[in-house]
Design a protein around this motif. Sequence first.
Motif, PDB file in Angstrom:
ATOM      1  N   SER A  54       0.842  -1.214   0.000  1.00  0.00           N
ATOM      2  CA  SER A  54       0.000   0.000   0.000  1.00  0.00           C
ATOM      3  C   SER A  54       0.867   1.249   0.000  1.00  0.00           C
ATOM      4  O   SER A  54       0.582   2.235  -0.680  1.00  0.00           O
ATOM      5  N   PHE A  55       1.966   1.188   0.776  1.00  0.00           N
ATOM      6  CA  PHE A  55       2.875   2.334   0.856  1.00  0.00           C
ATOM      7  C   PHE A  55       3.469   2.613  -0.527  1.00  0.00           C
ATOM      8  O   PHE A  55       3.467   3.745  -1.000  1.00  0.00           O
ATOM      9  N   LEU A  56       3.966   1.561  -1.195  1.00  0.00           N
ATOM     10  CA  LEU A  56       4.582   1.735  -2.511  1.00  0.00           C
ATOM     11  C   LEU A  56       3.577   2.260  -3.534  1.00  0.00           C
ATOM     12  O   LEU A  56       3.855   3.183  -4.303  1.00  0.00           O
ATOM     13  N   GLU A  57       2.359   1.676  -3.518  1.00  0.00           N
ATOM     14  CA  GLU A  57       1.319   2.139  -4.455  1.00  0.00           C
ATOM     15  C   GLU A  57       0.964   3.595  -4.202  1.00  0.00           C
ATOM     16  O   GLU A  57       0.828   4.394  -5.118  1.00  0.00           O
ATOM     17  N   GLY A  58       0.845   3.922  -2.897  1.00  0.00           N
ATOM     18  CA  GLY A  58       0.515   5.317  -2.527  1.00  0.00           C
ATOM     19  C   GLY A  58       1.597   6.279  -2.985  1.00  0.00           C
ATOM     20  O   GLY A  58       1.314   7.360  -3.518  1.00  0.00           O
ATOM     21  N   LYS A  91       3.745   5.902  -5.455  1.00  0.00           N
ATOM     22  CA  LYS A  91       3.755   6.030  -6.919  1.00  0.00           C
ATOM     23  C   LYS A  91       2.566   6.827  -7.437  1.00  0.00           C
ATOM     24  O   LYS A  91       2.670   7.579  -8.401  1.00  0.00           O
ATOM     25  N   SER A  92       1.413   6.656  -6.792  1.00  0.00           N
ATOM     26  CA  SER A  92       0.194   7.287  -7.321  1.00  0.00           C
ATOM     27  C   SER A  92       0.163   8.798  -7.076  1.00  0.00           C
ATOM     28  O   SER A  92      -0.507   9.532  -7.789  1.00  0.00           O
ATOM     29  N   LEU A  93       0.899   9.281  -6.062  1.00  0.00           N
ATOM     30  CA  LEU A  93       0.883  10.724  -5.786  1.00  0.00           C
ATOM     31  C   LEU A  93       1.830  11.439  -6.744  1.00  0.00           C
ATOM     32  O   LEU A  93       2.974  11.009  -6.930  1.00  0.00           O
ATOM     33  N   PRO A  94       1.374  12.550  -7.362  1.00  0.00           N
ATOM     34  CA  PRO A  94       2.250  13.279  -8.294  1.00  0.00           C
ATOM     35  C   PRO A  94       3.447  13.901  -7.567  1.00  0.00           C
ATOM     36  O   PRO A  94       3.442  14.062  -6.339  1.00  0.00           O
ATOM     37  N   PRO A 144      -2.979   9.643   4.564  1.00  0.00           N
ATOM     38  CA  PRO A 144      -1.704   9.294   5.197  1.00  0.00           C
ATOM     39  C   PRO A 144      -0.562  10.239   4.823  1.00  0.00           C
ATOM     40  O   PRO A 144      -0.624  10.943   3.821  1.00  0.00           O
ATOM     41  N   PHE A 145       0.465  10.232   5.670  1.00  0.00           N
ATOM     42  CA  PHE A 145       1.748  10.844   5.346  1.00  0.00           C
ATOM     43  C   PHE A 145       2.711   9.681   5.048  1.00  0.00           C
ATOM     44  O   PHE A 145       2.896   8.804   5.896  1.00  0.00           O
ATOM     45  N   LEU A 146       3.282   9.665   3.859  1.00  0.00           N
ATOM     46  CA  LEU A 146       4.258   8.641   3.488  1.00  0.00           C
ATOM     47  C   LEU A 146       5.643   9.255   3.685  1.00  0.00           C
ATOM     48  O   LEU A 146       5.975  10.266   3.057  1.00  0.00           O
ATOM     49  N   ILE A 147       6.439   8.683   4.567  1.00  0.00           N
ATOM     50  CA  ILE A 147       7.642   9.374   5.065  1.00  0.00           C
ATOM     51  C   ILE A 147       8.902   8.591   4.683  1.00  0.00           C
ATOM     52  O   ILE A 147       8.932   7.353   4.751  1.00  0.00           O
ATOM     53  N   LYS A 192       5.432  12.451   1.267  1.00  0.00           N
ATOM     54  CA  LYS A 192       4.467  12.553   0.167  1.00  0.00           C
ATOM     55  C   LYS A 192       3.080  12.454   0.770  1.00  0.00           C
ATOM     56  O   LYS A 192       2.791  11.540   1.553  1.00  0.00           O
ATOM     57  N   THR A 193       2.213  13.396   0.421  1.00  0.00           N
ATOM     58  CA  THR A 193       0.855  13.381   0.985  1.00  0.00           C
ATOM     59  C   THR A 193      -0.079  14.209   0.124  1.00  0.00           C
ATOM     60  O   THR A 193       0.352  15.147  -0.545  1.00  0.00           O
ATOM     61  N   ALA A 194      -1.354  13.842   0.170  1.00  0.00           N
ATOM     62  CA  ALA A 194      -2.368  14.644  -0.533  1.00  0.00           C
ATOM     63  C   ALA A 194      -2.695  15.892   0.265  1.00  0.00           C
ATOM     64  O   ALA A 194      -3.336  16.815  -0.214  1.00  0.00           O
ATOM     65  N   ASN A 195      -2.221  15.909   1.526  1.00  0.00           N
ATOM     66  CA  ASN A 195      -2.600  16.982   2.444  1.00  0.00           C
ATOM     67  C   ASN A 195      -1.503  18.042   2.502  1.00  0.00           C
ATOM     68  O   ASN A 195      -0.816  18.189   3.505  1.00  0.00           O
TER      69      ASN A 195
END
Length: 897
Positions: A796-800, A802-805, A859-862, A878-881
């Motif tokens: 999930s972390f890896l997908e998240g 990659k999916s965030l610009p 989430p915050f991906l750190i 990386k985060t949408a927020n």
Amino acid sequence: MSGHDSKYFSTTKKGEIPELKEELNSQYKDKRKDAVKKVIAAMTVGKDVSSLFTDVVNCMQTENLELKKLVYLYLINYAKSQPDLAILAVNTFVKDSQDPNPLIRALAVRTMGCIRVDKITEYLCDPLQRCLKDDDPYVRKTAAICVAKLYDINAELVEDRGFLEALKDLISDNNPMVVANAVAALAEIQDSSVRPIFEITSHTLSKLLTALNECTEWGQVFILDSLSRYKAADAREAENIVERVTPRLQHANCAVVLSAVKIILLQMELITSTDVVRNLCKKMAPPLVTLLSAEPEIQYVALRNINLIVQKRPTILAHEIKVFFCKYNDPIYVKMEKLEIMIKLASDRNIDQVLLEFKEYATEVDVDFVRKAVRAIGRCAIKLERAAERCISVLLELIKIKVNYVVQEAIIVIKDIFRRYPNTYESIIATLCESLDTLDEPEAKASMIWIIGEYAERIDNADELLESFLETFPEEPALVQLQLLTATVKLFLKKPTEGPQQMIQAVLNNATVETDNPDLRDRAYIYWRLLSTDPEAAKDVVLAEKPVISDDSNQLDSSLLDELLANISTLSSVYHKPPESFVSRVKAAPRADDEEFADTGETGYSESPSQGVDGASPSSSVGTSSNVPVKHPGAASPPAAAMPDLLGDLMGMDNAIVPVDEPAAPSGPPLPVLLPSTTGQGLQISAQLTRRDGQIYYDISFENGTQSVLDGFMIQFNKNTFGLAAGEALKVAPLQPGESARTLLQMVPFQNISPGAPNSLLQVAVKNNQQPVWYFNDKIPLHVFFVEDGKMERTSFLEGWKSLPDDHEFTKEFPGSVISSIDATVERLAASNVFFIAKRKNANMDVLYLSAKMPRGIPFLIEITAVVGVPGVKCAVKTANKEMVPLFFESMETLTK
């Protein structure tokens, strides 16, 4: 209670509570009923009758509907202060929700929705589920509203138990009032959520349009307001909607009419046929005109809405200008609004009529109205070039009357007319100069001085006229001083003779040496430098051609106008402000941080300490206070802020609060000192926010370095980004000299949110009975909001990631941080809900991958990169927020130090 029950309010006996207790437990039904009425009467006048809770609740077991209603009313009021006892009533609720009488079933479900106690909420679900599918439509429509109330208490529970789906099913109900209530409930839930919950499809659209014809008036308002959010797919669908809604324009209720107008205006944007648009404009005029025959308050609201409508589509009321002529007995606020609309509707065709009206208004007795009327004449001159000359002749006639304030207003608007039509009407300057002696208002003086300076070459005695103003230069307001300075420079540049030279010396001296106004001083120095170094450059600057001013009758920006038109028939259209500017916690366009920081079911609802037990709970209609239809029965008045300001109710606030499970006694490392004893007159306060067992607390310590006992401690928090407020009263025993005390104060988020960009500032006020109020600042570490289930799977972390610009990735260096041990760091971060996912080596550096989550799951991906034992840590996220990233880095720097 009926009229003859007034006797119950006159109980002034001593020992009233014990007597009432005895009567409530009487074996006679009538005596018990009378006792309950006395209790309700005492409660109504503000007496505390909470001690009778058990005795009143015992009276619930009755077939008498009147008595049951009274007991339920008592229960709503006191359940919050007696949550454990309130559970005793649950069985009766459940039983009543299955009563053969639909009135009792509905009453039970309505009351259960009003009892805002978390412990009871779970028991409410089963009866509510039954009532949503009840055979009786009255019960179903009551249950629909109950879902919205329950959502406000515990959103997650509502979603988990499938109540939202049940509400959506009710939109297909065969009873129009059930449909209307389901729509009202879904709309209210949507307003307090950032996720799309209630989306109208073409399928539900036809159901709502069908229900519209058979609803009560307020049902129609709810349905129309929801339909106004629907964007038609094409012109044909828009025409179909408008055709079905147009009959509502004939309704007797003003709110229905305005809601229908709102939909028609929105759908007209999509309609391409000019004939259809023209017909709609014709149809909308009569109902809008009819609104102006209502009482003044309704007229005012209608006028504020019409003011917006004519800015978008002036043709609707272009031929109806006469209905906006002021009547002698109109209240001043109605007259002022009518004037505004008349200016907007003024055209070459009707200007003569309008000017006659304005001229008449200018001779009335109300000074403010007269001023506005004179200014209106000038605004019409600026708006209509062909009518400007007629407007000016009316203004000159009014000046000849020599009424002081009329003359002054006329000069103010004539200055604007000169700027709108340069070199056209300057022949009237001589007439204006005759009125110099009467000018005593700053704006009028400034306008006249501007005219003298601007046309100095056409006025023979311009220097004398300016000199008469200069005598009082030091006493004049800044507005007049600035104009005098500029006008004198203009005169000097146009007529550089001896007189103006002496004047300019005096003015520049006054404006630089004698004044403390920085604007005046700076302008004077610039002029002085220009005049002394390059007089030609001074001419280019000071005598430059001025831009022509434009018509200001449609002052609103087009995007704001469209937003206000989408809010017609709400407070927003009366204030002429978007809802988010005056309703706290309103959801504007969903932003990334809204998802994180919306009210969540995790904390449940907890009242802020500044509200007493008997106080009404904050509006369950979160963010919809702006959507109060005009003249709604029991409509909310303009909403107050969710909580008082920092000073708040510190003086004697009512701290009754729902009891909570006590956390373990606070212990641990010393807390940061926020109020040193030198500042706190001997009292030292240390504190910091902490998270324990999924709950945020304020860990706070008091040290009494004074010579006296300190007691009566209270605390209040100012509005902040996360809306953190105290969830209970501050529990601190009296502090003896030299003693200290440490306590954990439960906090609730999202109660008192401050607008603007997110920041970590927490402003705190603390008082006690012996000292003044102490104010200090603290920081809100973002990690206190990190939830316990923030650990992500590697995939999930890896997908998240990659999916965030790429523009969602941010990096920061922490030069002061050092990682001495990977294991210790991972453990410390996990204690703050920052969870380890994986690690890898990159040359001599360790790279750690971690995740953390805020309440609503973004989430915050750190990624942390460091050399063990060497200062300097690099953190990437990386985060949408995006908005929260600066606060996230602040937190991570703290956690890695």
